[in-house]
Design a protein around this motif. Sequence first.
Motif, PDB file in Angstrom:
ATOM      1  N   GLY A   1      14.095  61.038   1.407  1.00  0.00           N
ATOM      2  CA  GLY A   1      15.659  60.547   1.313  1.00  0.00           C
ATOM      3  C   GLY A   1      15.554  59.002   1.634  1.00  0.00           C
ATOM      4  O   GLY A   1      14.222  58.323   1.911  1.00  0.00           O
ATOM      5  N   ALA A   2      16.676  58.341   1.411  1.00  0.00           N
ATOM      6  CA  ALA A   2      16.836  56.999   1.657  1.00  0.00           C
ATOM      7  C   ALA A   2      16.751  56.624   2.983  1.00  0.00           C
ATOM      8  O   ALA A   2      16.929  57.543   4.157  1.00  0.00           O
ATOM      9  CB  ALA A   2      18.140  56.576   1.159  1.00  0.00           C
TER      10      ALA A   2
ATOM     11  N   SER B   1      17.503  55.360   6.856  1.00  0.00           N
ATOM     12  CA  SER B   1      18.637  55.351   7.449  1.00  0.00           C
ATOM     13  C   SER B   1      19.594  53.697   7.511  1.00  0.00           C
ATOM     14  O   SER B   1      18.878  52.860   7.682  1.00  0.00           O
ATOM     15  CB  SER B   1      18.652  55.866   8.795  1.00  0.00           C
ATOM     16  OG  SER B   1      17.792  54.786   9.564  1.00  0.00           O
ATOM     17  N   GLY B   2      20.597  53.749   7.116  1.00  0.00           N
ATOM     18  CA  GLY B   2      21.334  52.630   7.041  1.00  0.00           C
ATOM     19  C   GLY B   2      21.332  51.811   5.630  1.00  0.00           C
ATOM     20  O   GLY B   2      22.081  50.857   5.442  1.00  0.00           O
ATOM     21  N   SER B   3      20.748  52.419   4.716  1.00  0.00           N
ATOM     22  CA  SER B   3      20.687  52.029   3.222  1.00  0.00           C
ATOM     23  C   SER B   3      21.271  52.939   2.262  1.00  0.00           C
ATOM     24  O   SER B   3      21.154  54.243   2.408  1.00  0.00           O
ATOM     25  CB  SER B   3      19.157  51.745   2.767  1.00  0.00           C
ATOM     26  OG  SER B   3      18.512  52.826   2.964  1.00  0.00           O
ATOM     27  N   SER B   4      22.072  52.660   1.450  1.00  0.00           N
ATOM     28  CA  SER B   4      22.432  53.497   0.318  1.00  0.00           C
ATOM     29  C   SER B   4      22.233  53.285  -0.892  1.00  0.00           C
ATOM     30  O   SER B   4      21.795  52.013  -1.234  1.00  0.00           O
ATOM     31  CB  SER B   4      24.045  53.481   0.361  1.00  0.00           C
ATOM     32  OG  SER B   4      24.491  52.181   0.146  1.00  0.00           O
ATOM     33  N   SER B   5      22.214  54.110  -1.973  1.00  0.00           N
ATOM     34  CA  SER B   5      21.696  53.977  -3.275  1.00  0.00           C
ATOM     35  C   SER B   5      22.654  54.517  -4.177  1.00  0.00           C
ATOM     36  O   SER B   5      23.427  55.438  -3.843  1.00  0.00           O
ATOM     37  CB  SER B   5      20.489  54.495  -3.663  1.00  0.00           C
ATOM     38  OG  SER B   5      20.355  55.858  -3.323  1.00  0.00           O
ATOM     39  N   THR B   6      23.194  53.741  -5.369  1.00  0.00           N
ATOM     40  CA  THR B   6      24.100  54.101  -6.258  1.00  0.00           C
ATOM     41  C   THR B   6      23.497  54.908  -7.403  1.00  0.00           C
ATOM     42  O   THR B   6      22.250  54.620  -7.883  1.00  0.00           O
ATOM     43  CB  THR B   6      24.785  52.969  -6.885  1.00  0.00           C
ATOM     44  OG1 THR B   6      23.856  52.242  -7.489  1.00  0.00           O
ATOM     45  CG2 THR B   6      25.594  52.211  -5.630  1.00  0.00           C
TER      46      THR B   6
ATOM     47  N   THR C   1      20.221  60.065  -8.491  1.00  0.00           N
ATOM     48  CA  THR C   1      21.080  59.985  -7.584  1.00  0.00           C
ATOM     49  C   THR C   1      20.351  59.617  -6.516  1.00  0.00           C
ATOM     50  O   THR C   1      20.958  58.875  -5.311  1.00  0.00           O
ATOM     51  CB  THR C   1      21.978  61.215  -7.069  1.00  0.00           C
ATOM     52  OG1 THR C   1      20.878  62.233  -6.856  1.00  0.00           O
ATOM     53  CG2 THR C   1      22.756  61.371  -8.261  1.00  0.00           C
ATOM     54  N   ASP C   2      18.969  59.798  -6.188  1.00  0.00           N
ATOM     55  CA  ASP C   2      18.054  59.663  -5.017  1.00  0.00           C
ATOM     56  C   ASP C   2      16.741  59.205  -5.477  1.00  0.00           C
ATOM     57  O   ASP C   2      16.078  59.694  -6.371  1.00  0.00           O
ATOM     58  CB  ASP C   2      18.061  60.806  -4.369  1.00  0.00           C
ATOM     59  CG  ASP C   2      16.947  60.621  -3.074  1.00  0.00           C
ATOM     60  OD1 ASP C   2      16.975  59.404  -2.581  1.00  0.00           O
ATOM     61  OD2 ASP C   2      16.591  61.480  -2.224  1.00  0.00           O
TER      62      ASP C   2
END
Length: 323
Positions: free
Chosen positions: A217-218, A220-225, A240-241
Motif C-alpha cells: 500500500g501507499a 502513510s501520509g501520501s495519497s494517490s488518485t 487505484t493503488d
Amino acid sequence: MSLCLPSRRIATSAVFVYSPASSFLTPCMHRRTISFWRNSKDKKEQAPKTSDSPLTEEYLRKKTQQRGAIVRGGLSSSSIFEDEELTGVIPQNLPRAPGMQGPVLRNPDSMAAALDPDPVGRRLWERKMVIRDIRKRGRLTRTQLIKRQERELISKSQDIKGSVKKLVPLAKQITGKTVDEAIIQMRFSKKKAAKDIKEHLEYARNQAIVKRGMGLGAVSGSSSTPIQIKTKDGKQIKVTDPTTIYVDQAWTGRGYHQKSIDYRARGRVNIMRHRSTSLTVILKEEKTRIRHHNEREEKIKNRKVWVQLPNRPITAQRQYYSW
C-alpha cells in the motif's frame, strides 16, 4: 571327403591337449597387492611431509597459530540461543575472563573467519566501487535508477506434470493480470495443471511481499488518485493503488521426463514419456505499468507531423533530362 583346417590351428590344439603345462593342470597364482596389511604403527612412524617452499611453511605455521588463538565467546543473557545452552546443545563451561562473572565476549577477529573469509578481496572490491563512483560522479544509469525506484520479483516453480504445449495457454492467460485476479482465474480453470500454477502464484505473491516489500500500500501520509492507463496490448485498465502486484511476464520451461512401456497388440511395445514443465513469473507493481504508459504517451506527443511533400532543399538534381 576332406577336412580343410589351417596347420597352425591344429598345432595349437595339439600343444594345448598334450602339453603338461596346460592351465587346468598346473596351479596358477594371482598377484595381489598386500599394502593393506601394513600396520597403523608404520603409518605413524613415517615422517611428515615437508614442503620445500619457505612461503608454504610460513603460511602453514601462521594458520596453525591462528587456529590455536581462536577462543569461543559466550552467549549474552538476551540471546535467542539461551534455550540451546540450557539443553546442552551448546556447552555451558565456556571460558570466562578474569574478574568477570559473565562469559567471555565474542572476538570480532575470530568471527571474521566465517563472516569475512577474504578480507583482502573485500577491500579491493570496496576500493573498486569507490573509484567507479568517483569516475561517474555519483550519476546512475537509467537502468540503475529504475531498479532503485521500482521493485520486481522473479520466481520459478518446481516441475509440474504436463508438457509445455499444455502450460503455455495458462501462462498466456495470467500474463498482464494482477496476482489476485490470476489466482481467481486458475481457481476456476478446468485444466489439471491450473491447481499447481495457483499454488505457485500464491507462493510468489508471499515472497514478493516478504522479500521485496511489494503490495504493502501507499506510504502513510501520501495519497494517490485513480488513473486510467493503457497497457502495451491495448487494454484500458484503472489503477487505484500503484503498489498493486501484477504478473508482468510468464513463460514455461521444459523439465525432466520419465519413460514407461506401453504394451500393444502382437507383442509390440511403445515408449511413453511423462513430461514435466516449470513456470517462471515476473511480478511487478502497477507503478511500472504507469511509467510505461506515460512514456508511450510522451513518445506519441513528441512525434512529428507527417507531411506528404516535406519542405527540404533539392539535391543531386541535373540540369537536363535523363532521357
